[in-house]
Design a protein around this motif. Structure first.
Motif, PDB file in Angstrom:
ATOM      1  N   GLY A 370     -15.032   1.065   1.734  1.00 30.15           N
ATOM      2  CA  GLY A 370     -14.036   0.654   2.717  1.00 30.15           C
ATOM      3  C   GLY A 370     -12.695   1.344   2.551  1.00 30.15           C
ATOM      4  N   VAL A 371     -12.713   2.601   2.080  1.00 30.88           N
ATOM      5  CA  VAL A 371     -11.479   3.347   1.823  1.00 30.88           C
ATOM      6  C   VAL A 371     -11.237   4.349   2.953  1.00 30.88           C
ATOM      7  CG1 VAL A 371     -10.309   4.946   0.255  1.00 30.88           C
ATOM      8  CG2 VAL A 371     -11.712   3.091  -0.677  1.00 30.88           C
ATOM      9  N   VAL A 392     -16.023   9.218  15.157  1.00 29.90           N
ATOM     10  CA  VAL A 392     -17.102   8.282  15.474  1.00 29.90           C
ATOM     11  C   VAL A 392     -16.924   6.981  14.707  1.00 29.90           C
ATOM     12  CG1 VAL A 392     -19.601   7.909  15.484  1.00 29.90           C
ATOM     13  CG2 VAL A 392     -18.676  10.187  15.993  1.00 29.90           C
ATOM     14  N   TYR A 393     -16.767   7.071  13.386  1.00 26.58           N
ATOM     15  CA  TYR A 393     -16.563   5.865  12.591  1.00 26.58           C
ATOM     16  C   TYR A 393     -15.113   5.398  12.605  1.00 26.58           C
ATOM     17  CZ  TYR A 393     -21.040   7.613  10.854  1.00 26.58           C
ATOM     18  OH  TYR A 393     -22.318   8.098  10.772  1.00 26.58           O
ATOM     19  N   ARG A 428     -11.134  -0.723  10.563  1.00 28.79           N
ATOM     20  CA  ARG A 428     -12.453  -0.120  10.788  1.00 28.79           C
ATOM     21  C   ARG A 428     -13.136   0.218   9.464  1.00 28.79           C
ATOM     22  NH1 ARG A 428      -9.599   2.153  15.376  1.00 28.79           N
ATOM     23  NH2 ARG A 428      -8.982   3.967  14.143  1.00 28.79           N
ATOM     24  N   SER A 429     -12.359   0.642   8.473  1.00 26.91           N
ATOM     25  CA  SER A 429     -12.924   0.908   7.152  1.00 26.91           C
ATOM     26  C   SER A 429     -13.530  -0.364   6.569  1.00 26.91           C
ATOM     27  CB  SER A 429     -11.851   1.461   6.216  1.00 26.91           C
ATOM     28  OG  SER A 429     -11.358   2.704   6.679  1.00 26.91           O
ATOM     29  N   GLY A 430     -12.817  -1.477   6.740  1.00 23.20           N
ATOM     30  CA  GLY A 430     -13.342  -2.757   6.270  1.00 23.20           C
ATOM     31  C   GLY A 430     -14.618  -3.158   6.975  1.00 23.20           C
ATOM     32  N   LYS A 431     -14.688  -2.841   8.278  1.00 22.83           N
ATOM     33  CA  LYS A 431     -15.903  -3.155   9.044  1.00 22.83           C
ATOM     34  C   LYS A 431     -17.101  -2.381   8.501  1.00 22.83           C
ATOM     35  CE  LYS A 431     -17.973  -2.104  13.558  1.00 22.83           C
ATOM     36  NZ  LYS A 431     -18.825  -1.031  13.011  1.00 22.83           N
ATOM     37  N   GLU A 435     -20.694  -3.562   6.861  1.00 18.61           N
ATOM     38  CA  GLU A 435     -22.001  -3.101   7.330  1.00 18.61           C
ATOM     39  C   GLU A 435     -22.822  -2.535   6.167  1.00 18.61           C
ATOM     40  OE1 GLU A 435     -23.241  -3.631  10.130  1.00 18.61           O
ATOM     41  OE2 GLU A 435     -21.775  -3.535  11.750  1.00 18.61           O
ATOM     42  N   ALA A 436     -22.169  -1.797   5.277  1.00 20.97           N
ATOM     43  CA  ALA A 436     -22.870  -1.247   4.115  1.00 20.97           C
ATOM     44  C   ALA A 436     -23.357  -2.360   3.199  1.00 20.97           C
ATOM     45  CB  ALA A 436     -21.953  -0.289   3.353  1.00 20.97           C
TER      46      ALA A 436
END
Length: 465
Positions: A370-371, A392-393, A428-431, A435-436
């Motif tokens: 999440g970085v 995209v991400y 978005r990194s946290g999202k 998901e991971a």
């Protein structure tokens, strides 16, 4: 009546760090589910590899063994030719490793542990040839993204119209399951010269996927690349088995003193304050780039952890430079190291930004942790990964080339500052981290992919397929 031998999976890696790491993590996942796993590669002095020849490690209900490729015409581990940047090691391994690997497979049978399946990672087509020639079922672990695999497959089988290297920014390629991609977003090997050894090895890999490989294991997870995976499955038997990050399988290889020193330094930094900079085990940057990087880090005013391999240390500015002084002084704001366990550093709460070359292992590790990222791709699949990370991400920004101190400072601020876009990038990194975590959880896509592959191996051993 004697019982059947335990299913035995032989993992074969090219002797490159970015290939060894995910394959070894896959091996731990397979062993934890009750399989006997043997891991082999041609170890050399430049490879971070903590298990000696003949070592065994119990993992869950199974065991992982380590049996190095050695002898024959293979170079000795300390041969300097392993560091040849022109790809000479790939030619050597392709010629010298097959008879050594074939003999290793024969020894397993003689020792009462016949190989049930060979899993070779990408860029080791020689291992696929050996397994096929000996009648051993085999799989490939694709160590790049499913998007890159799809691009190569469609390009080398002429399934889509690709822009030329000279095409303008408006020219794009449309591949099912992927967003439109410009020429500059494509993997470098698509337009590499025909004589380039890496391209030749890649073509052999892509050919084997269609002709001899039974399973294509991909270091990705369903949540990350679902449209791409689904679009490619009519062509290839793709099984997502990622994210294959060191430590995520709870059987880490341990850390050395240097790594513990990095963590101790990170422990002393405020949360999400550190700029972490690492460009992988192969990328060479110029003296000018290193100078601009050093000055740019100093200009951020933030603590930083900079990885500079021993073969690049001479490029560091002299001791009078602000960056180096900050990294070594008694009131240091930064730290320069030759190596660290990257996944461990990225998962530390003090890290707030990752300046990366965008290799796939680094890409996955950043998403899992999440970085937010600042992308600085060079070659291979890195431009494609950078495109996905930024556009995209949505977890980072692109650092323009050539490296410039002011641009680096601005990019770091864009993902670490207090502005609305930085806040959105962090969200978005946290999202993606969530998901991971879902992929890694029991019942997630990694768990399902590993279970499906293990079931297939058990079926082979039972003689039902």
């Amino acid at each position: 009546m004697s019982s059947s031998p335990m299913p035995h999976v032989l993992l074969v890696s090219a002797p490159l760090q970015g290939h060894v790491n995910p394959l070894l993590v896959l091996g731990r996942h397979l062993a934890s589910r009750g399989l006997l796993v043997t891991f082999t590669t041609a170890p050399h002095a430049g490879l971070k590899f903590g298990h000696g020849d003949g070592a065994t490690v119990d993992v869950g209900r199974g065991t992982i063994r380590f049996e190095h490729l050695k002898g024959g015409d293979l170079w000795a581990p300390y041969d300097p030719r392993y560091h040849d940047p022109t790809g000479g090691v790939m030619r050597h391994i392709d010629e010298a490793a097959p008879p050594v690997l074939a003999e290793l497979i024969r020894r397993q049978s003689e020792a009462g542990r016949p190989v049930s399946c060979v899993v070779a990672n990408a860029f080791a087509p020689w291992a696929t040839r050996v397994a096929s020639g000996m009648g051993v079922p085999h799989a490939m672990l694709w160590t790049e993204s499913c998007a890159v695999l799809s691009l190569f497959y469609h390009y080398f089988h002429s399934l889509a119209d690709f822009p030329s290297r000279e095409a303008g920014p408006g020219a794009t390629v449309a591949v099912p399951g992927l967003p439109p991609l410009a020429a500059g977003d494509l993997p470098a090997l698509i337009h590499a010269p025909e004589e380039f050894i890496w391209r030749q090895v890649l073509i052999a890999d892509i050919r084997s996927l269609r002709e001899t490989v039974t399973w294509v294991l991909v270091n990705t997870f369903d949540e990350l690349e679902r449209p791409t995976i689904e679009a490619l499955r009519p062509h290839l038997p793709v099984i997502p088995v990622g994210p294959l990050c060191s430590g995520t399988e709870n059987h880490g290889s341990g850390q050395d003193d240097d790594d513990d020193d990095c963590v101790a330094w990170l422990d002393a930094q405020p949360p999400r304050s550190v700029v972490f900079v690492a460009f992988g085990s192969l990328l060479q940057i110029s003296r000018d780039e290193m100078s601009e990087l050093a000055e740019g880090l100093a200009a951020t005013g933030r603590p930083f952890l900079l990885v500079v391999r021993d073969d690049n240390r001479e490029l560091l500015p002299d001791g009078g430079d602000d960056c180096l002084a900050a990294a070594t002084g008694s009131n240091s704001r930064g730290k320069v190291v030759a190596w660290c366990e990257q996944a461990r550093v990225l998962s530390h709460g003090a890290v707030g930004c990752f300046v990366t070359h965008c290799g796939w292992n680094s890409t996955v590790e950043a998403l899992v942790s999440g970085v937010p990222v600042v992308t600085y791709p060079a070659w291979a699949d890195q431009p494609t990964n950078a495109k996905f990370l930024a556009d995209v991400y949505g977890v980072g920004v692109r650092l323009p080339k050539p490296m410039a101190r002011d641009a680096l400072r601005r990019c770091v601020e864009e993902v670490m500052g207090g502005g609305p876009e930085a806040v959105a990038v962090r969200a978005r990194s946290g999202k993606w981290k969530a998901e991971a975590c879902a992929a890694l959880a029991t019942g997630g896509s990694l768990d399902k992919g590993i279970q499906d592959f293990v079931a297939a191996i058990l079926s082979i051993c039972a003689g039902t397929v």
